[in-house]
Design a protein around this motif. Sequence first.
Motif, PDB file in Angstrom:
ATOM      1  N   ALA A  93      62.322  16.651  -7.966  1.00 33.62           N
ATOM      2  CA  ALA A  93      60.889  15.798  -8.483  1.00 33.62           C
ATOM      3  C   ALA A  93      60.805  14.576  -7.482  1.00 33.62           C
ATOM      4  O   ALA A  93      59.657  14.658  -7.073  1.00 33.62           O
ATOM      5  CB  ALA A  93      61.046  15.240 -10.134  1.00 33.62           C
ATOM      6  N   THR A  94      61.785  13.939  -7.160  1.00 32.09           N
ATOM      7  CA  THR A  94      61.612  12.903  -6.321  1.00 32.09           C
ATOM      8  C   THR A  94      61.206  13.407  -4.884  1.00 32.09           C
ATOM      9  O   THR A  94      60.170  12.811  -4.298  1.00 32.09           O
ATOM     10  CB  THR A  94      62.831  12.141  -6.145  1.00 32.09           C
ATOM     11  N   LYS A 139      58.456  14.544   2.520  1.00 32.10           N
ATOM     12  CA  LYS A 139      58.764  15.938   1.953  1.00 32.10           C
ATOM     13  C   LYS A 139      57.844  16.861   1.225  1.00 32.10           C
ATOM     14  O   LYS A 139      57.674  17.999   1.333  1.00 32.10           O
ATOM     15  CB  LYS A 139      60.075  15.923   1.188  1.00 32.10           C
ATOM     16  N   ARG A 140      56.850  16.043   0.576  1.00 31.30           N
ATOM     17  CA  ARG A 140      55.907  16.772  -0.135  1.00 31.30           C
ATOM     18  C   ARG A 140      55.166  17.880   0.425  1.00 31.30           C
ATOM     19  O   ARG A 140      54.843  18.969   0.066  1.00 31.30           O
ATOM     20  CB  ARG A 140      55.108  15.700  -1.020  1.00 31.30           C
ATOM     21  N   LEU A 141      54.574  17.269   1.536  1.00 34.24           N
ATOM     22  CA  LEU A 141      53.586  18.218   2.400  1.00 34.24           C
ATOM     23  C   LEU A 141      54.173  19.351   2.815  1.00 34.24           C
ATOM     24  O   LEU A 141      53.526  20.429   3.017  1.00 34.24           O
ATOM     25  CB  LEU A 141      52.803  17.297   3.467  1.00 34.24           C
ATOM     26  N   SER A 142      55.454  19.356   3.300  1.00 38.15           N
ATOM     27  CA  SER A 142      56.153  20.708   3.345  1.00 38.15           C
ATOM     28  C   SER A 142      56.627  21.504   2.455  1.00 38.15           C
ATOM     29  O   SER A 142      56.565  22.853   2.605  1.00 38.15           O
ATOM     30  CB  SER A 142      57.135  20.520   4.665  1.00 38.15           C
ATOM     31  N   MET A 162      61.866  23.539 -11.137  1.00 37.32           N
ATOM     32  CA  MET A 162      62.034  23.150  -9.942  1.00 37.32           C
ATOM     33  C   MET A 162      61.414  23.836  -9.101  1.00 37.32           C
ATOM     34  O   MET A 162      60.948  22.818  -8.044  1.00 37.32           O
ATOM     35  CB  MET A 162      63.816  23.187  -9.853  1.00 37.32           C
ATOM     36  N   GLN A 163      60.985  24.819  -9.151  1.00 33.81           N
ATOM     37  CA  GLN A 163      60.137  25.662  -8.320  1.00 33.81           C
ATOM     38  C   GLN A 163      58.694  25.292  -8.593  1.00 33.81           C
ATOM     39  O   GLN A 163      57.898  24.985  -7.417  1.00 33.81           O
ATOM     40  CB  GLN A 163      60.204  27.274  -8.512  1.00 33.81           C
ATOM     41  N   GLY A 164      58.415  24.952  -9.697  1.00 32.26           N
ATOM     42  CA  GLY A 164      57.063  24.422  -9.940  1.00 32.26           C
ATOM     43  C   GLY A 164      56.820  23.115  -9.616  1.00 32.26           C
ATOM     44  O   GLY A 164      55.696  22.818  -8.999  1.00 32.26           O
ATOM     45  N   LEU A 165      58.001  22.510  -9.569  1.00 38.68           N
ATOM     46  CA  LEU A 165      57.960  20.919  -9.011  1.00 38.68           C
ATOM     47  C   LEU A 165      57.478  21.166  -7.562  1.00 38.68           C
ATOM     48  O   LEU A 165      56.582  20.311  -7.105  1.00 38.68           O
ATOM     49  CB  LEU A 165      59.114  20.092  -9.299  1.00 38.68           C
ATOM     50  N   THR A 167      53.581  10.783 -10.395  1.00 40.55           N
ATOM     51  CA  THR A 167      54.040  10.788 -11.915  1.00 40.55           C
ATOM     52  C   THR A 167      53.849  12.181 -12.592  1.00 40.55           C
ATOM     53  O   THR A 167      54.528  12.546 -13.740  1.00 40.55           O
ATOM     54  CB  THR A 167      53.146   9.802 -12.681  1.00 40.55           C
ATOM     55  N   ARG A 168      53.054  12.965 -12.020  1.00 44.44           N
ATOM     56  CA  ARG A 168      52.784  14.356 -12.792  1.00 44.44           C
ATOM     57  C   ARG A 168      54.054  15.149 -12.527  1.00 44.44           C
ATOM     58  O   ARG A 168      54.532  15.736 -13.506  1.00 44.44           O
ATOM     59  CB  ARG A 168      51.645  15.131 -11.882  1.00 44.44           C
TER      60      ARG A 168
END
Length: 194
Positions: free
Chosen positions: A92-93, A100-103, A166-169, A180-181
């Motif tokens: 989640a983090t 890391k979010r964008l990749s 975890m994959q959906g996250l 927060t989502r």
Amino acid sequence: MARTKEFDPDAALQAALELFWRRGYEATSMADLVAHLGVGRASIYATFGNKHELYLKTLDRYQQARDPRLLRELSQPGPALPAVRTVVRRFATEAATDEKRLSGCFVTNTAAELAPHDAAAARRVEHSWDHIETLLHSALVRAQAQGELPDDRDPRALARMLLVLMQGLRIVGKASTDPTRVQDAAEQALTLLD
């Protein structure tokens, strides 16, 4: 006399992984690979095969680098549930952290982009997911045996739910700017372990 390679195949494979991970398979051309790797097209073909074969090799490399960490985290001696919670919270983090979010996750990206129509990519995605599910299941079975997880819980079903979460996250985190989502979703899912 055979010519020696004029580039480091390991470094080139890592560079290709980074490019495919950032841009995706379809958006990465052979010209992009040649420019990013600094290696001629003929050398790429001779060493790695075509673009698709190179992509699959980068996906294998990604999994080989990620799997040992997850194994270490989920197979530590002692209580198992804290390790499971730590792994879910880490996912989640990472999904909510801009760097890391964008990749996103390379396996998750492959699942969304290629797996529906590419059998070789789909097999690798399934292999990765089977591995994660097995690690989670083993940790949850251990937790149940140690009295951390109630007897009425199904470790296999919980492992599958956590894998899907975890994959959906990774997917939601990549597209959403609201951290927060994903964090709230992870925390709510973890209440099922109580």
